[in-house]
Write a protein that holds these residues in place. Structure first.
Motif, short mmCIF file in Angstrom:
data_model
loop_
_atom_site.label_atom_id
_atom_site.label_comp_id
_atom_site.label_asym_id
_atom_site.label_seq_id
_atom_site.Cartn_x
_atom_site.Cartn_y
_atom_site.Cartn_z
N MET A 75 0.87 -1.17 0.00
CA MET A 75 0.00 0.00 0.00
C MET A 75 0.91 1.21 0.00
O MET A 75 2.00 1.19 0.58
N GLY A 76 0.47 2.25 -0.68
CA GLY A 76 1.33 3.42 -0.77
C GLY A 76 0.55 4.70 -0.97
O GLY A 76 -0.69 4.69 -1.05
N TRP A 77 1.29 5.78 -1.03
CA TRP A 77 0.72 7.10 -1.25
C TRP A 77 1.42 7.76 -2.44
O TRP A 77 2.64 7.72 -2.56
N PHE A 78 0.60 8.35 -3.27
CA PHE A 78 1.07 9.16 -4.37
C PHE A 78 0.42 10.53 -4.21
O PHE A 78 -0.55 10.69 -3.49
N TYR B 34 -3.49 13.88 -2.27
CA TYR B 34 -2.78 12.66 -1.91
C TYR B 34 -3.70 11.46 -2.14
O TYR B 34 -4.84 11.43 -1.65
N TYR B 35 -3.19 10.48 -2.88
CA TYR B 35 -3.96 9.28 -3.22
C TYR B 35 -3.35 8.06 -2.57
O TYR B 35 -2.13 7.84 -2.64
N CYS B 36 -4.21 7.25 -1.99
CA CYS B 36 -3.81 5.96 -1.47
C CYS B 36 -3.92 4.92 -2.59
O CYS B 36 -4.85 4.99 -3.41
N ALA B 37 -2.98 4.00 -2.64
CA ALA B 37 -2.99 2.95 -3.66
C ALA B 37 -2.64 1.61 -3.02
O ALA B 37 -1.92 1.57 -2.01
N ALA B 38 -3.12 0.53 -3.63
CA ALA B 38 -2.84 -0.80 -3.11
C ALA B 38 -2.82 -1.81 -4.26
O ALA B 38 -3.52 -1.64 -5.25
N PRO C 181 7.72 -0.94 -6.21
CA PRO C 181 6.63 -0.31 -5.45
C PRO C 181 6.46 1.17 -5.74
O PRO C 181 5.46 1.76 -5.34
N ARG C 182 7.42 1.78 -6.42
CA ARG C 182 7.32 3.20 -6.72
C ARG C 182 6.53 3.49 -7.99
O ARG C 182 6.26 4.65 -8.31
N ALA C 183 6.20 2.44 -8.73
CA ALA C 183 5.57 2.63 -10.04
C ALA C 183 4.05 2.69 -9.92
O ALA C 183 3.39 1.69 -9.68
N GLY C 184 3.50 3.87 -10.11
CA GLY C 184 2.06 4.04 -10.00
C GLY C 184 1.24 3.15 -10.90
O GLY C 184 0.21 2.60 -10.46
N PRO C 185 1.62 2.97 -12.15
CA PRO C 185 0.81 2.13 -13.06
C PRO C 185 0.66 0.68 -12.61
O PRO C 185 -0.23 -0.01 -13.10
N LEU C 186 1.50 0.23 -11.68
CA LEU C 186 1.40 -1.15 -11.22
C LEU C 186 0.28 -1.34 -10.20
O LEU C 186 -0.11 -2.46 -9.91
N TYR C 187 -0.20 -0.26 -9.63
CA TYR C 187 -1.24 -0.36 -8.61
C TYR C 187 -2.62 -0.41 -9.26
O TYR C 187 -3.00 0.48 -10.02
N ALA C 188 -3.38 -1.43 -8.90
CA ALA C 188 -4.71 -1.59 -9.50
C ALA C 188 -5.79 -0.81 -8.75
O ALA C 188 -6.81 -0.46 -9.33
N TYR C 189 -5.56 -0.56 -7.47
CA TYR C 189 -6.62 0.02 -6.63
C TYR C 189 -6.20 1.38 -6.10
O TYR C 189 -5.09 1.55 -5.58
N TRP C 190 -7.12 2.34 -6.22
CA TRP C 190 -6.83 3.72 -5.84
C TRP C 190 -7.99 4.31 -5.05
O TRP C 190 -9.16 3.99 -5.31
N GLY C 191 -7.65 5.20 -4.14
CA GLY C 191 -8.66 5.97 -3.45
C GLY C 191 -9.05 7.21 -4.24
O GLY C 191 -8.49 7.48 -5.31
#
Length: 129
Positions: free
Chosen positions: A38-41, A98-102, A110-120
């Motif tokens: 889980m991360g933040w962008f 700020y967006y949460c991603a998982a 883990p730094r690559a946004g396009p790899l995250y399927a789920y976003w807030g």
């Protein structure tokens, strides 16, 4: 249906602190520490979305953008579907949505946004000078 619910944004003066929270629901995420992140962008007006920080399932691995190292701290809740972002010494340049991603499988980058399927939906953070 997977949902990520962020909270904690707001307006703060430079040098102040905020704590963001994100709760994931609707999905049984992987039990592997090296793959489920889980991360933040964040995205500032007129700029592209950028990576801020990410944490593995059990917290054994964390990754920070250079711009926030030493000021921001990410942590996991006990249920592994909650993540917190403690932001201190905030600067006007931290102003952004700020967006949460998982995702279950971003361990190799883990730094690559396009790899995250789920976003807030995002939460606004505004830092005044």
């Amino acid at each position: 249906q997977v949902q990520l619910a962020e909270s904690g944004g707001g307006l703060v003066q430079a040098g102040g602190s905020l704590r963001l929270s994100c709760v994931a629901s609707g999905h049984a995420f992987s039990t592997y520490d090296i793959s489920y992140y889980m991360g933040w962008f964040r995205q500032a007006p007129g700029k592209e979305r950028e990576f801020v920080v990410a944490i593995s399932r059990n917290g054994g691995f964390t990754h920070y953008a250079d711009s926030v190292k030493g000021r921001f701290t990410i942590s996991r809740g006990g249920a592994k579907t909650t993540v917190y972002l403690q932001m201190s010494s905030l600067k006007p340049e931290d102003t952004a949505v700020y967006y949460c991603a998982a995702d279950d499988d971003v361990g190799y980058d883990p730094r690559a946004g396009p790899l995250y399927a789920y976003w807030g939906q995002g939460t606004q953070v505004t830092v005044s000078s």
